[in-house]
Write an enzyme that holds these catalytic residues in place. Sequence first.
Site: not given
Length: 512
Positions: A242-243, A245, A247, A264, A298
Site C-alpha cells: 500500500g501507501s 504512509r 508502510g 511493498e 505502483c
Amino acid sequence: MQDVLQSLGIPATDEPLSGVYAGGWVASPGGDTMSTTNPTTGATLGLVANGGAADYEACVGSAQEAFLRWRLLPAPQRGEYVRRCGEALRAKKEELGALVTLEMGKIRAEGEGEVQEMIDIADFAVGLSRQLYGKTMHSERPGHRMYEQWHPLGPIGIISAFNFPVAVWSWNAFIAAVCGDTMIWKPSELTPLCAIAVQNIVNEVMEPDGFGGVFNLCCGTAQPVGETMIADRRLPLISATGSVRMGKRVGEVVGGRLGRSLLELGGNNALLVMDDANLDLALSAVLFGAVGTAGQRCTTTRRVLLHESVAETFTKRLVDAYGQVRIGDPLEGTTLMGPLIHEGSVETMLAAVESVKRAGGEILCGGERATVAGCEGGHFVKPTIARVSADFPLLKEETFAPLVYLVTVSDLDQAIALQNDVPQGLSSAVFTTGVQSAERFLGHAGSDCGIANVNIGTSGAEIGGAFGGEKDTGGGREAGSDSWKAYMRRQTCTINYTDELPLAQGIRFGPA
Ligand code: NAD
C-alpha cells in the site's frame, strides 16, 4: 454481470455478505457493514459484513490450528494443493478478471492479466515446493557437519491494496503456503468482493481435505482490523502492500514487537529516453506505463526524463498518442482507460494539475475530468501530460493517477541523478541503443531502484524475479527468485559425529 458474480459464489442479495472466513465462512461477522462501489458508475455492488474482534480471533485460531498440520505436510504435497488452486483459478479466469474490472475499474485485459499473474505465481510456487534449498558448509571442526535448513514461519498476516485486489494476495499466499505457513488476509476495504471470490475459489481445493484454515480472510478497515493484525505477536510476519504512509505505520508497529515486516509501498518511477533511443519503443512504453490501469499501478511511469535532442519530437508524438486513448467503461473491449477508484483520487490529481500551473509548468493535454456516456457517476479523468522543470516539488511525490511529468535533461548523468533524487525507489527504465548508457544505468552508480529495465517500461513485471523497491518503497521483495526466504525461518545446524568435543575458534576450555 449477475451470472459472473454467482459463478464466483457471490449471491445477488441485499443482505450483507460475510467478509470473514476462519476455516469456514462466519455467518454473521460482528464488525461494521461496508458497501462496495463500482468506480465506473458509482453504483453500489454489494454490502459486506466486516470482521469484529471475535471474528479476528477466530481467524487467528483457525490459522494457528491449521498451521500445526500444514507445516508437517511435505512441501511438495503443499505444492500440489497450490497447483490445484492454480487450476481452479484457470477455470475462473474470465469471471474473476471481470469482477476485478467491476470493483477496481481496470480494463478487462488488465483484470484478466491480474488473474493470469495469480496462475503464474501458483505455477512458480509449485516448482518452488521442491526447491526450498538450504546451504551446506564445511565445518572448521573435524567430524562435524554443518548446514542451514528452512522451517515454516507460522500464521502470517497479508494486507493488500485496492489496485491489485487479487494478484498481490497470491504473490504472498501461494509462496507462503508452499513454505508451510498459514495466513490471514485483510484486503483493501475498496475491493472486498474480489477477496471473497478468491476465497471461494481456493476453498474448493482446500476445504474437502480439511485445510480450509490455511487461507483465512478478515475483511475490514485499517482500524480496527488492520491495526489489530499488525500489533498481533502471534503473526511473526506482516506482508503489507500500500501507501508509504501505511508502510511507515506498519513498520513502526511490527518493528516495535520485533516482528518481521515485508513492505511493498508506493513508487515514483522514472523512464529515461536518451538521444540514441528507439523512440517507437519508448513511446509505447510510456503510453502503457503512464496510462495503463489509469495510472494506478505502483510501477506506473510518473516521470519521463527526455534527452534535449529528442525532447521536442518525442513530446509531440506522445501528445498525439494520448489524444487517441479511449476513455470509457472498462468492461467494454475497446476501452483503454477506465475510471479512478474514487472521487478523492480525482481531486488529488486535479490539485496536482493546479500545482503544475502555479509553478509555471505546462499542461500539454488532459488536466481535467472526462465524461463517459452511460457512466455519469464514474470517476473519470483525461490522461494528462505536464511539462515541468527539474525542481518542480511534486516530482518527488506519487500522485496515484494518469498524470505524467516530462522533464528535459542534457545527459545521462543528469537523468540518473534526477531519477534517484526522490524518496521512493521502486521501478526505473532507460531507453537507449548504446551499451555504455545501458550498463551505466544498471551499474553501481546507476538506478537506485529495486527494478531497473533497459528498453522495457517501468510497469508490468514478470513474477519470476523478486519484486519490490528501496527507500520509501519499503525494501521488501515478493514473488520470484529467493523471495520465499521471507516466509520461512532459517536454522543453522551442526552435527558432531565424533567422540571429541572441539570448540570453535580452537578454544580450549576445562582442566589442563
Ligand atoms: P493504502 O495504504 O491506503 O491501503 C493499503 C492497505 O493497507 C489497505 O488494506 C488498508 O486498509 C491497509 N491499511 C492502511 N492503514 C493501515 C494501518 N494503519 N494498519 C493496517 N493496515 C492499514 O493504499 P491503497 O490506496 O489501497 O493502494 C495504493 C498504494 O499502494 C500506492 O501507493 C501504490 O504505489 C501502493 N502499491 C504498492 C505496491 C508494491 O508492490 N510496491 C503494489 C500495489 C500498490
